[in-house]
Design a protein around this motif. Sequence first.
Motif, PDB file in Angstrom:
ATOM      1  N   LEU A  86       0.828  -1.207   0.000  1.00 32.66           N
ATOM      2  CA  LEU A  86       0.000   0.000   0.000  1.00 32.66           C
ATOM      3  C   LEU A  86       0.866   1.263   0.000  1.00 32.66           C
ATOM      4  CD1 LEU A  86      -2.776  -1.052   2.545  1.00 32.66           C
ATOM      5  CD2 LEU A  86      -2.949  -0.971   0.059  1.00 32.66           C
ATOM      6  N   SER A  87       1.987   1.216   0.735  1.00 31.92           N
ATOM      7  CA  SER A  87       2.879   2.378   0.771  1.00 31.92           C
ATOM      8  C   SER A  87       3.506   2.630  -0.594  1.00 31.92           C
ATOM      9  CB  SER A  87       3.973   2.162   1.824  1.00 31.92           C
ATOM     10  OG  SER A  87       3.408   1.981   3.108  1.00 31.92           O
ATOM     11  N   THR A  98       0.990   4.191  -2.856  1.00 37.00           N
ATOM     12  CA  THR A  98       0.812   5.599  -2.490  1.00 37.00           C
ATOM     13  C   THR A  98       1.953   6.450  -3.035  1.00 37.00           C
ATOM     14  OG1 THR A  98      -0.338   4.933  -0.472  1.00 37.00           O
ATOM     15  CG2 THR A  98       0.515   7.173  -0.551  1.00 37.00           C
ATOM     16  N   THR A 135      -0.527  12.782  -8.721  1.00 37.28           N
ATOM     17  CA  THR A 135      -1.597  13.500  -8.025  1.00 37.28           C
ATOM     18  C   THR A 135      -1.217  14.956  -7.800  1.00 37.28           C
ATOM     19  OG1 THR A 135      -2.262  11.451  -6.915  1.00 37.28           O
ATOM     20  CG2 THR A 135      -3.032  13.510  -5.958  1.00 37.28           C
ATOM     21  N   LEU A 161       1.652   9.519  -5.832  1.00 35.17           N
ATOM     22  CA  LEU A 161       1.780  10.844  -5.237  1.00 35.17           C
ATOM     23  C   LEU A 161       2.227  11.915  -6.238  1.00 35.17           C
ATOM     24  CD1 LEU A 161       1.626  12.635  -2.761  1.00 35.17           C
ATOM     25  CD2 LEU A 161       3.962  11.909  -2.160  1.00 35.17           C
TER      26      LEU A 161
END
Length: 326
Positions: free
Chosen positions: A269-270, A273, A280, A277
């Motif tokens: 999950l990290s 992300t 985003t 990032l």
Amino acid sequence: MLYAYAVEGGRITLMERGADLRGAMWIDMVQPGDVEVAALTALGVEVPSLADMEEIEISNRLFRENGMDYMTAVLPGERGDGSRAAMPVSFILSPERLVTVRHHSPRPFLTFPDRGERSTLGCSTSDRLFMGLVEEIVARQADILEASGRVLDEAAQAVFERRTGATGPMARAGAERLQAVLRQVGREAELLARVRLGLLTIERMLAFYIAIIGERKESGRLRPAIKGQLRDVQALQVHADFLSSRVSLTVDTTLGMINLEQNSTVRILSVLTALFLPPTLIASMYGMNFVNMPELEKPWGYPMALGLMVGTSAATWLLLRWKNWL
């Protein structure tokens, strides 16, 4: 319920119901009712209640009264409803007979009538019958410990051979297996606790018995057998302690593997992300409605923004690979 046994030709035989109990050398009482208690009272035997047997004071479990020796041990066995528990069993020993009182079914009481003549001292007297039954009980505790050791071997193998790199259905199957191992090891820990309690009470019972054996005619023959059983009990206690340490090791290892499994999930999950990032951030920047944004009027502005998103994601992925975080 009452089972009366006589010894004929060195063998233990079950007497018919309604037979004269004065001819019985071993009377086994299972959850005795008022009728059974009255029958033993007529023989001069005071049958203890379950509440008396559960008293933990040593004076209530090991004592002599009216020429009879009352000894109580806590043994693992099966209850009437099929559940397993450690419950007290009282041995009432007199020169004429042995009386046992129990409220569950330890396996030695079911197997001993067929194997009593093969015990070390045989079963020609009540004392020898008692020692043969104790020998069968101790042997049963050894069998339980041996079986528990095999279960712990299988549990440890299931944990240590776990493939940590598995994902998807394989990872879920591994997590379920680890949980099953924890439940299995927990059951073995409970079983070991019952066996250790049984061994402790058997040792105390034999220590009391050897202290009073001097009054018996066969004390010279009985004493070495008692000391042998005490050595066996002490050896089994050491074995039980070793298995308990293995239980702790297996539990710690299983919990560690579960933590590694959870850490792997959090790491994935990290990484996701971190990969999303930069895109985003870029998308958020170009989503601002400011007037002076030159790229909004250029034909290459949209492709440039998409390229930046893909490029920054690729750069992040390469950085994570270079750091060996993937």
